[in-house]
Design a protein around this motif. Structure first.
Motif, PDB file in Angstrom:
ATOM      1  N   SER A  45      30.626  63.208  23.239  1.00 44.31           N
ATOM      2  CA  SER A  45      31.527  63.537  24.329  1.00 44.31           C
ATOM      3  C   SER A  45      32.848  62.801  24.136  1.00 44.31           C
ATOM      4  N   LYS A  46      33.905  63.340  24.688  1.00 45.34           N
ATOM      5  CA  LYS A  46      35.216  62.722  24.540  1.00 45.34           C
ATOM      6  C   LYS A  46      35.475  61.634  25.574  1.00 45.34           C
ATOM      7  N   SER A  47      34.654  61.563  26.615  1.00 44.76           N
ATOM      8  CA  SER A  47      34.937  60.636  27.710  1.00 44.76           C
ATOM      9  C   SER A  47      33.999  59.427  27.718  1.00 44.76           C
ATOM     10  N   LYS A  83      34.485  56.313  26.602  1.00 44.38           N
ATOM     11  CA  LYS A  83      35.112  55.044  26.967  1.00 44.38           C
ATOM     12  C   LYS A  83      35.432  54.973  28.448  1.00 44.38           C
ATOM     13  N   THR A  84      35.857  56.080  29.037  1.00 44.68           N
ATOM     14  CA  THR A  84      36.218  56.048  30.452  1.00 44.68           C
ATOM     15  C   THR A  84      34.984  56.030  31.354  1.00 44.68           C
TER      16      THR A  84
END
Length: 93
Positions: free
Chosen positions: A78-80, A82-83
């Motif tokens: 997934s791209k998220s 870190k957030t």
């Protein structure tokens, strides 16, 4: 380690059971208090791993990549990550 499974059949193939057992062993060797959610979809398995402390995230990602490279399984992260603070990835069936 707590594991939750969604939309799984009552009877699974041996290969799937062995894969999930190895995956659980790898994750619990890094963080024994992690939580994992596995969702079965028609064409993929979606995984969401929440570590007990953020310091384990990089080690978990490294171990996941190493484990899946051994079996030549492609991970789609997934791209998220870190957030959100959770590790989310999927593998296609």
């Amino acid at each position: 380690m707590e594991i939750q499974r969604k939309f799984f059949p009552k009877i699974m193939t041996d290969n799937d059971e062995i894969y999930f057992a190895h995956l659980e062993g790898i994750i619990s060797s890094v963080d024994e208090y992690a939580n994992m959610l596995i969702t079965k979809k028609q064409q993929s398995y979606d995984f969401r791993i929440a570590s007990s402390l953020p310091k384990y995230n990089n080690m978990l990602i490294e171990q996941l990549i190493n484990f899946h490279n051994v079996f030549n399984i492609k991970l789609i992260f997934s791209k998220s990550m870190k957030t959100s603070g959770t590790i989310a990835f999927k593998i296609k069936i």
